[in-house]
Design a protein around this motif. Sequence first.
Motif, PDB file in Angstrom:
ATOM      1  N   GLY A  97     -86.554 -48.856   5.788  1.00 52.19           N
ATOM      2  CA  GLY A  97     -86.718 -50.064   4.631  1.00 52.19           C
ATOM      3  C   GLY A  97     -86.351 -50.843   3.156  1.00 52.19           C
ATOM      4  O   GLY A  97     -85.097 -50.475   3.385  1.00 52.19           O
TER       5      GLY A  97
ATOM      6  N   GLU B 203     -84.355 -51.320  -0.033  1.00 55.67           N
ATOM      7  CA  GLU B 203     -83.867 -50.610  -1.415  1.00 55.67           C
ATOM      8  C   GLU B 203     -83.637 -51.656  -2.568  1.00 55.67           C
ATOM      9  O   GLU B 203     -82.853 -51.929  -2.159  1.00 55.67           O
ATOM     10  CB  GLU B 203     -83.449 -49.216  -0.712  1.00 55.67           C
ATOM     11  CG  GLU B 203     -84.272 -48.308   0.331  1.00 55.67           C
ATOM     12  CD  GLU B 203     -82.519 -48.091   0.789  1.00 55.67           C
ATOM     13  OE1 GLU B 203     -83.322 -46.676   1.959  1.00 55.67           O
ATOM     14  OE2 GLU B 203     -81.693 -47.914   1.234  1.00 55.67           O
TER      15      GLU B 203
ATOM     16  N   TYR C  91     -86.266 -48.612  -6.669  1.00 56.78           N
ATOM     17  CA  TYR C  91     -87.124 -47.639  -5.524  1.00 56.78           C
ATOM     18  C   TYR C  91     -86.509 -48.455  -3.671  1.00 56.78           C
ATOM     19  O   TYR C  91     -85.880 -48.262  -3.631  1.00 56.78           O
ATOM     20  CB  TYR C  91     -88.275 -48.777  -5.640  1.00 56.78           C
ATOM     21  CG  TYR C  91     -88.096 -49.709  -4.859  1.00 56.78           C
ATOM     22  CD1 TYR C  91     -88.272 -50.693  -3.894  1.00 56.78           C
ATOM     23  CD2 TYR C  91     -88.392 -51.367  -5.404  1.00 56.78           C
ATOM     24  CE1 TYR C  91     -88.199 -51.332  -3.110  1.00 56.78           C
ATOM     25  CE2 TYR C  91     -88.364 -52.253  -5.331  1.00 56.78           C
ATOM     26  CZ  TYR C  91     -87.792 -52.358  -4.103  1.00 56.78           C
ATOM     27  OH  TYR C  91     -88.667 -54.101  -3.505  1.00 56.78           O
TER      28      TYR C  91
ATOM     29  N   SER D 269     -88.186 -47.466  -0.392  1.00 57.24           N
ATOM     30  CA  SER D 269     -89.829 -47.754   1.224  1.00 57.24           C
ATOM     31  C   SER D 269     -88.824 -46.328   2.338  1.00 57.24           C
ATOM     32  O   SER D 269     -88.315 -46.743   2.594  1.00 57.24           O
ATOM     33  CB  SER D 269     -89.226 -48.970   1.608  1.00 57.24           C
ATOM     34  OG  SER D 269     -89.725 -50.362   1.092  1.00 57.24           O
ATOM     35  N   SER D 270     -90.758 -46.069   2.252  1.00 57.86           N
ATOM     36  CA  SER D 270     -91.365 -44.778   3.220  1.00 57.86           C
ATOM     37  C   SER D 270     -91.616 -45.346   4.609  1.00 57.86           C
ATOM     38  O   SER D 270     -92.847 -45.860   3.771  1.00 57.86           O
ATOM     39  CB  SER D 270     -90.764 -43.150   2.443  1.00 57.86           C
ATOM     40  OG  SER D 270     -91.201 -42.348   3.987  1.00 57.86           O
ATOM     41  N   THR D 271     -91.821 -44.983   5.371  1.00 61.41           N
ATOM     42  CA  THR D 271     -92.762 -45.478   6.397  1.00 61.41           C
ATOM     43  C   THR D 271     -94.156 -43.979   6.530  1.00 61.41           C
ATOM     44  O   THR D 271     -95.422 -44.482   6.345  1.00 61.41           O
ATOM     45  CB  THR D 271     -92.495 -45.113   7.701  1.00 61.41           C
ATOM     46  OG1 THR D 271     -91.939 -43.926   7.889  1.00 61.41           O
ATOM     47  CG2 THR D 271     -91.530 -46.064   7.675  1.00 61.41           C
TER      48      THR D 271
ATOM     49  N   GLY E 110     -94.672 -44.974   1.311  1.00 61.63           N
ATOM     50  CA  GLY E 110     -94.845 -46.303   0.935  1.00 61.63           C
ATOM     51  C   GLY E 110     -93.285 -46.010   0.054  1.00 61.63           C
ATOM     52  O   GLY E 110     -92.306 -45.562  -0.177  1.00 61.63           O
ATOM     53  N   LYS E 111     -93.366 -47.522  -0.387  1.00 63.63           N
ATOM     54  CA  LYS E 111     -92.637 -47.366  -1.737  1.00 63.63           C
ATOM     55  C   LYS E 111     -92.658 -45.887  -2.814  1.00 63.63           C
ATOM     56  O   LYS E 111     -93.490 -45.705  -3.269  1.00 63.63           O
ATOM     57  CB  LYS E 111     -92.681 -48.495  -3.171  1.00 63.63           C
ATOM     58  CG  LYS E 111     -91.952 -49.810  -1.415  1.00 63.63           C
ATOM     59  CD  LYS E 111     -92.434 -51.231  -2.760  1.00 63.63           C
ATOM     60  CE  LYS E 111     -92.442 -52.329  -2.145  1.00 63.63           C
ATOM     61  NZ  LYS E 111     -92.384 -53.505  -2.710  1.00 63.63           N
TER      62      LYS E 111
ATOM     63  N   ASP F 222     -92.888 -40.199  -4.695  1.00 61.64           N
ATOM     64  CA  ASP F 222     -93.822 -40.564  -4.586  1.00 61.64           C
ATOM     65  C   ASP F 222     -94.401 -40.118  -6.198  1.00 61.64           C
ATOM     66  O   ASP F 222     -95.506 -37.991  -6.053  1.00 61.64           O
ATOM     67  CB  ASP F 222     -94.707 -39.331  -3.681  1.00 61.64           C
ATOM     68  CG  ASP F 222     -95.867 -40.297  -3.008  1.00 61.64           C
ATOM     69  OD1 ASP F 222     -96.205 -41.974  -3.468  1.00 61.64           O
ATOM     70  OD2 ASP F 222     -96.545 -40.688  -2.171  1.00 61.64           O
TER      71      ASP F 222
ATOM     72  N   ASP G 146     -97.725 -46.837  -4.266  1.00 54.96           N
ATOM     73  CA  ASP G 146     -96.391 -47.629  -4.255  1.00 54.96           C
ATOM     74  C   ASP G 146     -95.727 -47.570  -5.449  1.00 54.96           C
ATOM     75  O   ASP G 146     -95.988 -48.193  -6.691  1.00 54.96           O
ATOM     76  CB  ASP G 146     -96.729 -48.995  -3.873  1.00 54.96           C
ATOM     77  CG  ASP G 146     -96.641 -49.610  -1.681  1.00 54.96           C
ATOM     78  OD1 ASP G 146     -96.091 -48.668  -1.778  1.00 54.96           O
ATOM     79  OD2 ASP G 146     -97.467 -50.484  -1.386  1.00 54.96           O
TER      80      ASP G 146
ATOM     81  N   ASN H 104     -81.060 -55.011   2.662  1.00 55.40           N
ATOM     82  CA  ASN H 104     -81.906 -53.867   2.726  1.00 55.40           C
ATOM     83  C   ASN H 104     -81.582 -52.401   2.064  1.00 55.40           C
ATOM     84  O   ASN H 104     -82.117 -51.701   1.565  1.00 55.40           O
ATOM     85  CB  ASN H 104     -83.246 -53.132   3.733  1.00 55.40           C
ATOM     86  CG  ASN H 104     -83.920 -54.283   4.555  1.00 55.40           C
ATOM     87  OD1 ASN H 104     -84.110 -55.002   3.399  1.00 55.40           O
ATOM     88  ND2 ASN H 104     -83.912 -54.889   5.313  1.00 55.40           N
TER      89      ASN H 104
END
Length: 613
Positions: free
Chosen positions: A42, A44, A62, A64-66, A69-70, A96, A102, A420
């Motif tokens: 995602g 970054e 930040y 991103s993770s599936t 989230g962010k 997180d 997010d 990304n």
Amino acid sequence: MKYMLLPILIFASYLNLYAQPAGSLDPSFGNGGKVVTSLNSGAEVAQGVALQADQKIVVAGYASSTVTGKDFFCARYKTNGSLDSTFGTNGIVTVDIQLGSDDIAYDLAIQLDGKIVLGGSSDNGTKKDAALLRLNTDGSIDATFGTGGKVTTVFESNQTDEIRVVKVHHLTGNIVVGGSSLVSTNISKPVVARYLSNGTLDVSFNATGIKLLWVTNLDYQYLFSVEDLVVQSNGKISAVGWRDFPTFSSDDDFWACRINTDGTMDNTFSTDGVALYNGSFNGADNAYSMLLKSNGNILIAGKSEVNNVVDDFILFEVDASGTVGSWSATVNFGNLYDDAAYGLAEDQDGKFVLAGSSSNGFGSDKSFAIARINSNASIDNSFGTNGQVTTSFGSNTVSESFDMLVQADNKIVAVGYTGNDIALARYLGNGVPQLDSFNLVSPADLAIEQRSDTLNFDWTDAFGATSYTMEMDTLNTFATAQTYNSISSLSSLEVTNLQPVMTYYWRVKSSDGSTTSQWSDVWEFTTKDEFDSVVKLFEVAFDIYPNPTSDVLNIEIPQSLEGKSYLIVDDLGKVIQEGLFKNSSEQVSLKGFPSGMYHLYINGVLGRSFVKK
């Protein structure tokens, strides 16, 4: 509140002829000066950067993770650009803030004890709150801060809050942040808040620890954001950002304020502690970064709309009272390009470095953009090309820098994203001499039929060289070399009076005044046979008298032979006298010469014979 029109001075830029100027990517950092870090598939983005006391580079933003989230991310890099495995997991920490929220970190600050404070926002799907996170020096979460190392803050009830800038007041350990509280999509309040070192709000600041900066009764019409701030040693806070009137497109203003240590407005700045500034076009003007000078003046950096099409980098100064002065500079990376400066720093020479992005005006092609401004607000043409550098990363068409810093060695670190992924670049702030980076040019290696009377020697410039030394010899060992020292940096030399039909060897080395390069490759050339032309010239224009003579020989030569060497040789081939012709009329004394036949050679060629009585 003052509202002032900002005078913009645009300085012409000229081509920099320095071979490899400051602004070159630093080859000792990452891959040719660039580092790209990918955590997941995602998006970054690196939003902030800071330098530890040991010169390691700490970056926040930040990832991103599936799954989550962010998330806040923090990475630490060694001075060579490699990730520091002693920090977090292989140099990286992701957190997180709330379960599945997010979370975006916009800035970071390093405390005197080495702990790292990140600031941004956390959106749990119901509301977005201002968020802080503190890490220990090894990247672990500092459980002594807030709740489990995290702090979320509601600046104002039922609004969307975020932190854009984080600073530490080192005398007290207090943490000062700036950002915004969004009332609606078209209305927000600028915010400054102060926390104690344990993460609780400091109620000695405006009674709540939070200062909402709607100052006039018309501020409810606007969007605001605090983008940068500086905390003075006495606790006063100077902040900059922007105000946007959303009813009209491209109607943003530079915004600045100063707040007393107790949270009241400092009315010595403007009349109410707040000032607005408008660029020359009266378009979209946004401040993203600032420096506080020792005299209390503020340097404000950002972007300014110069026409209906493009924005340029801008840097301008306001005095301690909030009044705009005449000191200002703009940087245009292209006539149809949108340029925005997000980071500002002063280098070790008192010059000002701006970092941000430059796009083609359509947003489809963006790159890191760096510019350097002299202390007199002129463009520093010793930096990059015309004071500017742009950097792309591989095949990615979109890259932006959001923050930067200047190291103690004057190297410049810019951070942001490419595609990304997280992106860093480091640039040389000073030109690093590369004294071996030159080549011989002429006479070409193995050249023949070269002139012997006057011959020009040329080579390319060595980066950083201030002088050159050339050696020339008829032996390839240079055992009997003629040496030409302290040749100016123009990298050329004219040599006269070479011997005809002779092979010569030559080489060059460079110096910057303290260090000397290796010798260049050895080149050779051969001069041409000029006997026929010289004899013909002598026949029509060369004369000696009287002949025979007693004590004096008068010699008349054409002006073209002035400076040539002569020899007087007896019948046995012994050289009796030698010298140089300084004028077209010369008298040579023959006192002490035995009677007999003598021969005069000019430049190695027999010219005349004469009799000494």
